[in-house]
Design a protein around this motif. Structure first.
Motif, short mmCIF file in Angstrom:
data_model
loop_
_atom_site.label_atom_id
_atom_site.label_comp_id
_atom_site.label_asym_id
_atom_site.label_seq_id
_atom_site.Cartn_x
_atom_site.Cartn_y
_atom_site.Cartn_z
N MET A 178 21.27 -0.77 5.76
CA MET A 178 20.31 -1.39 5.12
C MET A 178 19.01 -0.20 4.36
SD MET A 178 16.89 -3.45 6.71
CE MET A 178 18.08 -4.86 6.39
N THR A 179 18.85 -0.44 3.38
CA THR A 179 18.21 0.70 2.73
C THR A 179 16.57 1.08 3.27
OG1 THR A 179 18.86 -0.23 0.31
CG2 THR A 179 16.98 1.17 0.33
N GLU A 180 16.25 1.96 3.36
CA GLU A 180 14.98 2.45 3.93
C GLU A 180 13.86 1.87 2.91
OE1 GLU A 180 12.65 4.50 6.98
OE2 GLU A 180 14.66 3.61 6.86
N GLY A 181 12.70 1.19 3.74
CA GLY A 181 11.85 0.89 3.04
C GLY A 181 10.82 1.84 1.96
N ARG A 182 9.62 1.67 1.63
CA ARG A 182 8.74 2.28 0.80
C ARG A 182 7.57 2.47 1.45
NH1 ARG A 182 8.63 1.71 -5.36
NH2 ARG A 182 7.61 3.40 -5.15
N LEU A 183 6.94 3.65 1.68
CA LEU A 183 5.68 3.79 2.16
C LEU A 183 4.71 3.99 1.18
CD1 LEU A 183 3.69 3.60 4.49
CD2 LEU A 183 4.29 5.87 4.95
N ILE A 184 3.60 3.17 0.83
CA ILE A 184 2.58 3.24 -0.51
C ILE A 184 1.28 3.41 0.36
CG2 ILE A 184 1.56 1.97 -2.29
CD1 ILE A 184 4.56 0.35 -2.60
N VAL A 185 0.58 4.27 -0.57
CA VAL A 185 -0.90 4.49 0.11
C VAL A 185 -1.75 4.20 -0.99
CG1 VAL A 185 -2.28 6.12 0.96
CG2 VAL A 185 -0.04 6.10 1.92
N LEU A 186 -2.78 3.38 -0.93
CA LEU A 186 -3.94 3.20 -1.92
C LEU A 186 -5.08 4.08 -1.14
CD1 LEU A 186 -3.96 -0.47 -3.00
CD2 LEU A 186 -2.92 1.63 -3.89
N THR A 187 -5.70 5.04 -1.79
CA THR A 187 -6.84 5.74 -1.13
C THR A 187 -7.89 5.92 -2.24
OG1 THR A 187 -7.52 7.58 0.31
CG2 THR A 187 -6.01 8.18 -1.85
N GLY A 188 -9.08 6.51 -1.69
CA GLY A 188 -10.10 6.71 -2.77
C GLY A 188 -11.34 6.53 -2.09
N PRO A 189 -12.51 6.77 -2.64
CA PRO A 189 -13.88 6.47 -1.99
C PRO A 189 -14.13 5.24 -1.64
CG PRO A 189 -14.10 7.86 -4.07
CD PRO A 189 -12.68 7.36 -3.96
N SER A 190 -14.90 5.13 -0.48
CA SER A 190 -15.55 3.69 -0.41
C SER A 190 -16.16 3.07 -1.47
CB SER A 190 -16.54 3.74 0.85
OG SER A 190 -16.94 2.65 1.38
N PRO A 224 4.24 -11.14 -2.72
CA PRO A 224 4.06 -11.34 -1.26
C PRO A 224 5.02 -10.64 -0.26
CG PRO A 224 4.67 -13.36 -2.73
CD PRO A 224 4.56 -12.15 -3.49
N ALA A 225 5.84 -10.05 -1.05
CA ALA A 225 7.26 -9.16 -0.17
C ALA A 225 6.37 -7.72 0.53
CB ALA A 225 8.25 -8.81 -0.80
N LEU A 226 5.26 -7.33 -0.24
CA LEU A 226 4.67 -6.31 0.39
C LEU A 226 3.82 -6.69 1.75
CD1 LEU A 226 2.32 -4.96 -2.52
CD2 LEU A 226 4.36 -3.80 -1.40
N ARG A 227 3.92 -5.62 2.46
CA ARG A 227 3.74 -5.71 3.87
C ARG A 227 2.39 -4.85 4.20
NH1 ARG A 227 6.62 -5.09 9.73
NH2 ARG A 227 4.47 -5.39 11.02
N VAL A 228 1.30 -5.21 4.56
CA VAL A 228 0.39 -4.54 4.83
C VAL A 228 -0.08 -4.10 6.13
CG1 VAL A 228 -2.45 -4.62 4.40
CG2 VAL A 228 -0.91 -5.79 2.86
N SER A 229 -0.08 -2.66 6.16
CA SER A 229 -0.55 -2.56 7.51
C SER A 229 -1.79 -2.56 7.97
CB SER A 229 0.06 -0.81 7.60
OG SER A 229 -0.65 -0.56 9.01
N GLN A 269 11.49 -2.97 4.37
CA GLN A 269 10.44 -3.34 3.86
C GLN A 269 9.42 -2.32 3.04
OE1 GLN A 269 8.28 -5.44 6.89
NE2 GLN A 269 9.85 -7.09 7.22
N TRP A 270 8.49 -2.76 2.04
CA TRP A 270 7.53 -1.98 1.57
C TRP A 270 6.34 -2.16 2.11
CZ3 TRP A 270 7.71 -1.42 -4.48
CH2 TRP A 270 9.28 -1.18 -5.00
N VAL A 271 5.75 -0.97 2.75
CA VAL A 271 4.72 -1.16 3.53
C VAL A 271 3.43 -0.46 2.79
CG1 VAL A 271 3.43 -0.45 5.73
CG2 VAL A 271 5.73 -1.15 5.71
N ILE A 272 2.45 -1.04 2.63
CA ILE A 272 1.30 -0.59 1.80
C ILE A 272 0.18 -0.27 2.84
CG2 ILE A 272 0.22 -2.82 1.27
CD1 ILE A 272 -0.20 -1.34 -1.60
N LEU A 273 -0.40 0.95 2.68
CA LEU A 273 -1.66 1.31 3.60
C LEU A 273 -2.82 1.52 2.72
CD1 LEU A 273 -0.19 4.38 5.62
CD2 LEU A 273 0.03 1.85 6.33
N GLU A 274 -3.92 0.95 3.27
CA GLU A 274 -5.49 1.15 2.34
C GLU A 274 -6.06 2.08 3.09
OE1 GLU A 274 -9.59 -1.17 1.67
OE2 GLU A 274 -7.70 -2.34 2.20
N ILE A 275 -6.05 3.20 3.00
CA ILE A 275 -6.92 4.09 3.91
C ILE A 275 -7.67 5.38 3.38
CG2 ILE A 275 -5.06 4.04 5.71
CD1 ILE A 275 -3.56 6.54 4.60
#
Length: 192
Positions: free
Chosen positions: A1-13, A29-34, A95-101
Motif C-alpha cells: 500500500m502507498t504511504e499517505g500524505r501529511l499536509i499542514v495548514l499553518t499561519g497566525p490566528s 471528503p477523503a481528507l482525514r483531519v487530525s 490516507q491523506w492527513v491534514i493538520l491545522e496547527i
C-alpha cells in the motif's frame, strides 16, 4: 500500500485556517483531519473529540513526556498538540492527513516529517487580521492583543513553508490550496 500524505495548514490566528479546512474537506471528503489536543476551554459550538480533544494541563504534560505527540506548542497560555498514533496509523493506511496547527508546531512537523507539505495561510492585510480576530467574539481584548503580537512574528515565517496562500477571496484561496496540495489535476479534476 502507498504511504499517505501529511499536509499542514499553518499561519497566525485569525487568517481563516479553520474555514479553509472545512471547505477543503467538503470538496475532498477523503481528507482525514487530525483532531488536536488542547488545554483551553471549549468555545461555544465546539464538540469535544471533534473540534478538539480537551484535556487538563497535567494530561497534556503526560502526553509530552510519553512522546505521544507529533508536535506541540503553548499558545496564548494554553497547550495545543497533535496525537502521534492516529496520524501515523492513517498515513500507513495510505490516507491523506491534514493538520491545522500553529507555526511552532508546523516547524516541528518539518523536522520530524520532511516529506510533509506545509502551507502558510496569510491575511490580505494586517487590518483584516485584526478585524477578523475582533469579529470572532471568542477572546478577550487582552487575548486578542496577545494573538496580534504573536502574529507579527509568525508572519515573518511565511517564506519557510512550501507555499503561501493569501486568504482574501475564499473561493480563490481554496482553489490555490487545491493546486498546491495536489488535490486537483491541471484540468481541475479532483484527484482524491
Amino acid at each position: 500500500m502507498t504511504e499517505g500524505r501529511l499536509i499542514v495548514l499553518t499561519g497566525p490566528s485569525g487568517v481563516g485556517k479553520g474555514t479553509l479546512l472545512k471547505h477543503l474537506c467538503q470538496r475532498h471528503p477523503a481528507l482525514r483531519v487530525s483532531v488536536s489536543l488542547t488545554t483551553r476551554a471549549p468555545r461555544p459550538g465546539e464538540i469535544p473529540g471533534q473540534s478538539y480533544i480537551f484535556v487538563s494541563r497535567e494530561e497534556f504534560q503526560s502526553a509530552i513526556a510519553a512522546g505521544a505527540l507529533l508536535e506541540w506548542a503553548e499558545y496564548a497560555g494554553n497547550y495545543y498538540g497533535t496525537p502521534r498514533q492516529p496520524v501515523v496509523a492513517a498515513l500507513h493506511q495510505g490516507q491523506w492527513v491534514i493538520l491545522e496547527i500553529e507555526v511552532v508546531g508546523a516547524r516541528q512537523i518539518r523536522q520530524n516529517f520532511p516529506q510533509a507539505q506545509l502551507v502558510f495561510i496569510c491575511p490580505p492585510a494586517w487590518a483584516t487580521l485584526e478585524q477578523r480576530l475582533k469579529q470572532r467574539g471568542q477572546d478577550s481584548e487582552t487575548a486578542i492583543q496577545k494573538r496580534l503580537a504573536r502574529a507579527k512574528d509568525e508572519l515573518q515565517a511565511a517564506p519557510e513553508f512550501d507555499a503561501q496562500v493569501v486568504n482574501d477571496n475564499l473561493e480563490q484561496a481554496i482553489q490555490e490550496l487545491e493546486i498546491h496540495l495536489g488535490l486537483v489535476s491541471e484540468n481541475n479534476f479532483p484527484i482524491l
